[in-house]
Scaffold this motif. Sequence first.
Motif, PDB file in Angstrom:
ATOM      1  N   GLY A   1      -0.564  -3.260   7.331  1.00  0.00           N
ATOM      2  CA  GLY A   1      -1.724  -3.031   8.176  1.00  0.00           C
ATOM      3  C   GLY A   1      -2.979  -2.897   7.354  1.00  0.00           C
ATOM      4  N   ILE A   2      -4.114  -2.847   8.054  1.00  0.00           N
ATOM      5  CA  ILE A   2      -5.395  -2.685   7.369  1.00  0.00           C
ATOM      6  C   ILE A   2      -6.348  -1.912   8.270  1.00  0.00           C
ATOM      7  N   ARG A   3      -7.108  -1.037   7.649  1.00  0.00           N
ATOM      8  CA  ARG A   3      -8.146  -0.275   8.332  1.00  0.00           C
ATOM      9  C   ARG A   3      -9.511  -0.747   7.868  1.00  0.00           C
ATOM     10  N   PHE A   4     -10.441  -0.802   8.790  1.00  0.00           N
ATOM     11  CA  PHE A   4     -11.838  -1.018   8.449  1.00  0.00           C
ATOM     12  C   PHE A   4     -12.572   0.245   8.882  1.00  0.00           C
ATOM     13  N   GLY A   5     -12.843   1.123   7.906  1.00  0.00           N
ATOM     14  CA  GLY A   5     -13.375   2.437   8.251  1.00  0.00           C
ATOM     15  C   GLY A   5     -12.308   3.209   8.995  1.00  0.00           C
ATOM     16  N   GLY A   6     -12.641   3.697  10.179  1.00  0.00           N
ATOM     17  CA  GLY A   6     -11.656   4.429  10.971  1.00  0.00           C
ATOM     18  C   GLY A   6     -10.881   3.544  11.925  1.00  0.00           C
ATOM     19  N   LEU A   7     -11.164   2.239  11.928  1.00  0.00           N
ATOM     20  CA  LEU A   7     -10.523   1.324  12.872  1.00  0.00           C
ATOM     21  C   LEU A   7      -9.302   0.668  12.258  1.00  0.00           C
ATOM     22  N   LYS A   8      -8.168   0.765  12.966  1.00  0.00           N
ATOM     23  CA  LYS A   8      -6.964   0.049  12.554  1.00  0.00           C
ATOM     24  C   LYS A   8      -6.986  -1.342  13.181  1.00  0.00           C
ATOM     25  N   ALA A   9      -7.273  -2.358  12.361  1.00  0.00           N
ATOM     26  CA  ALA A   9      -7.335  -3.723  12.880  1.00  0.00           C
ATOM     27  C   ALA A   9      -5.940  -4.296  13.074  1.00  0.00           C
ATOM     28  N   VAL A  10      -5.043  -3.985  12.134  1.00  0.00           N
ATOM     29  CA  VAL A  10      -3.632  -4.380  12.207  1.00  0.00           C
ATOM     30  C   VAL A  10      -2.829  -3.192  11.710  1.00  0.00           C
TER      31      VAL A  10
ATOM     32  N   VAL B   1      -6.907  -6.979   1.545  1.00  0.00           N
ATOM     33  CA  VAL B   1      -5.824  -6.264   0.879  1.00  0.00           C
ATOM     34  C   VAL B   1      -5.260  -5.234   1.854  1.00  0.00           C
ATOM     35  N   PRO B   2      -3.957  -5.235   2.096  1.00  0.00           N
ATOM     36  CA  PRO B   2      -3.389  -4.263   3.037  1.00  0.00           C
ATOM     37  C   PRO B   2      -3.677  -2.824   2.603  1.00  0.00           C
ATOM     38  N   THR B   3      -4.007  -1.982   3.556  1.00  0.00           N
ATOM     39  CA  THR B   3      -4.184  -0.565   3.261  1.00  0.00           C
ATOM     40  C   THR B   3      -2.902   0.211   3.543  1.00  0.00           C
ATOM     41  N   GLU B   4      -1.918  -0.490   4.088  1.00  0.00           N
ATOM     42  CA  GLU B   4      -0.601   0.125   4.307  1.00  0.00           C
ATOM     43  C   GLU B   4       0.469  -0.962   4.296  1.00  0.00           C
TER      44      GLU B   4
ATOM     45  N   SER C   1       5.641  -9.625   0.900  1.00  0.00           N
ATOM     46  CA  SER C   1       6.375 -10.247  -0.204  1.00  0.00           C
ATOM     47  C   SER C   1       6.719 -11.690   0.118  1.00  0.00           C
ATOM     48  N   LEU C   2       6.653 -12.542  -0.895  1.00  0.00           N
ATOM     49  CA  LEU C   2       7.071 -13.937  -0.792  1.00  0.00           C
ATOM     50  C   LEU C   2       8.182 -14.159  -1.809  1.00  0.00           C
ATOM     51  N   ASN C   3       9.346 -14.590  -1.326  1.00  0.00           N
ATOM     52  CA  ASN C   3      10.520 -14.754  -2.198  1.00  0.00           C
ATOM     53  C   ASN C   3      10.808 -13.484  -3.002  1.00  0.00           C
ATOM     54  N   GLY C   4      10.598 -12.337  -2.378  1.00  0.00           N
ATOM     55  CA  GLY C   4      10.898 -11.061  -3.021  1.00  0.00           C
ATOM     56  C   GLY C   4       9.809 -10.554  -3.946  1.00  0.00           C
ATOM     57  N   GLU C   5       8.730 -11.315  -4.124  1.00  0.00           N
ATOM     58  CA  GLU C   5       7.641 -10.917  -5.007  1.00  0.00           C
ATOM     59  C   GLU C   5       6.477 -10.362  -4.196  1.00  0.00           C
ATOM     60  N   LYS C   6       6.068  -9.150  -4.537  1.00  0.00           N
ATOM     61  CA  LYS C   6       5.010  -8.491  -3.784  1.00  0.00           C
ATOM     62  C   LYS C   6       3.662  -9.166  -4.019  1.00  0.00           C
ATOM     63  N   LEU C   7       2.927  -9.382  -2.925  1.00  0.00           N
ATOM     64  CA  LEU C   7       1.644 -10.083  -2.994  1.00  0.00           C
ATOM     65  C   LEU C   7       0.435  -9.188  -2.770  1.00  0.00           C
ATOM     66  N   ASN C   8       0.648  -7.921  -2.462  1.00  0.00           N
ATOM     67  CA  ASN C   8      -0.405  -7.054  -1.927  1.00  0.00           C
ATOM     68  C   ASN C   8      -1.766  -7.132  -2.601  1.00  0.00           C
ATOM     69  N   LYS C   9      -1.793  -7.139  -3.917  1.00  0.00           N
ATOM     70  CA  LYS C   9      -3.082  -7.048  -4.609  1.00  0.00           C
ATOM     71  C   LYS C   9      -3.488  -8.341  -5.313  1.00  0.00           C
ATOM     72  N   LEU C  10      -2.801  -9.433  -5.010  1.00  0.00           N
ATOM     73  CA  LEU C  10      -3.140 -10.701  -5.646  1.00  0.00           C
ATOM     74  C   LEU C  10      -4.347 -11.339  -4.960  1.00  0.00           C
ATOM     75  N   PRO C  11      -5.229 -11.983  -5.730  1.00  0.00           N
ATOM     76  CA  PRO C  11      -6.369 -12.697  -5.123  1.00  0.00           C
ATOM     77  C   PRO C  11      -5.878 -13.966  -4.435  1.00  0.00           C
ATOM     78  N   PRO C  12      -6.689 -14.522  -3.537  1.00  0.00           N
ATOM     79  CA  PRO C  12      -6.261 -15.699  -2.777  1.00  0.00           C
ATOM     80  C   PRO C  12      -5.775 -16.872  -3.621  1.00  0.00           C
ATOM     81  N   TYR C  13      -6.447 -17.181  -4.736  1.00  0.00           N
ATOM     82  CA  TYR C  13      -6.055 -18.367  -5.510  1.00  0.00           C
ATOM     83  C   TYR C  13      -4.661 -18.194  -6.116  1.00  0.00           C
ATOM     84  N   LYS C  14      -4.305 -16.955  -6.474  1.00  0.00           N
ATOM     85  CA  LYS C  14      -2.967 -16.714  -7.028  1.00  0.00           C
ATOM     86  C   LYS C  14      -1.902 -16.785  -5.933  1.00  0.00           C
ATOM     87  N   ILE C  15      -2.258 -16.332  -4.743  1.00  0.00           N
ATOM     88  CA  ILE C  15      -1.313 -16.425  -3.621  1.00  0.00           C
ATOM     89  C   ILE C  15      -1.074 -17.893  -3.261  1.00  0.00           C
ATOM     90  N   THR C  16      -2.122 -18.711  -3.348  1.00  0.00           N
ATOM     91  CA  THR C  16      -1.954 -20.148  -3.122  1.00  0.00           C
ATOM     92  C   THR C  16      -0.986 -20.737  -4.137  1.00  0.00           C
TER      93      THR C  16
END
Length: 259
Positions: A14-23, A58-61, A65-80
């Motif tokens: 999930g992700i919060r924007f301020g006090g709002l939970k968007a997802v 970046v998820p706040t909660e 994971s892709l193929n068991g590898e965590k993606l949480n803090k990777l920039p878009p170009y690395k995720i590509t």
Amino acid sequence: MASSKPLLKVDQAGIRFGGLKAVSDVNVELYPGELVGLIGPNGAGKTTFFNLLTGVYVPTEGSISLNGEKLNKLPPYKITRKGISRTFQNIRLFSELSVIDNVKVAYHSLAKHTIVSSILRLPGHFGGEKDMDIKALEFLKIFDLDHYKDEKAKNLPYGKQRRLEIARALAASPKLLLLDEPAAGMNPKETKELMELIALIREKFNLTVLLIEHDMPLVMGVCERIYVLDHGQLIANGTPEEIRNNPKVIEAYLGEEVS
């Protein structure tokens, strides 16, 4: 399912924007070779979820994971590079570049020639460019765009611009292809052709596809499973038949056509 292990695993993300939970608290598993839909009312959080998968946000909660590898803090170009590619709700082509150059852009991280060979115009540069030309033209032929290869992208009809964006996403050699409302703005004939194209590319490229779409006949016609988001939370997951008859889904759409 082709594998007992998920290609993509989203665990209470999930992700919060301020006090709002968007997802919030989203759990999704996609298996190799699946074609899965993601639907929900406008503002349900679908594109936000795609932005989480691709590193735009970046998820706040939770974790992704892709193929068991965590993606949480990777920039878009690395995720590509890890194997996730996408299209956008609003077409994002390089409008002044040619059709073939739009596809070649996706090969930049895969090119064999070096910066030095490009600057000095060494043989390796020309060999690499030739390889990219051949590969890009192959993709354009699949999408029936090869006759437009030298046209500027902005001059293509709308439906062909959509096809070009998908071709460019595929040129990045993804394991998981994310399509964000690919049928938006298309007429019924173009939508039918798109349904056939999505099924074709899934089979031809052995891809996993996650599709956001408001065109319910398209979703119900091509997807094996469907997730439903409402107000940033998953409210249902099942086969098209199960989703079509799910009371929560019907209520969330407030009378919109789901069949």
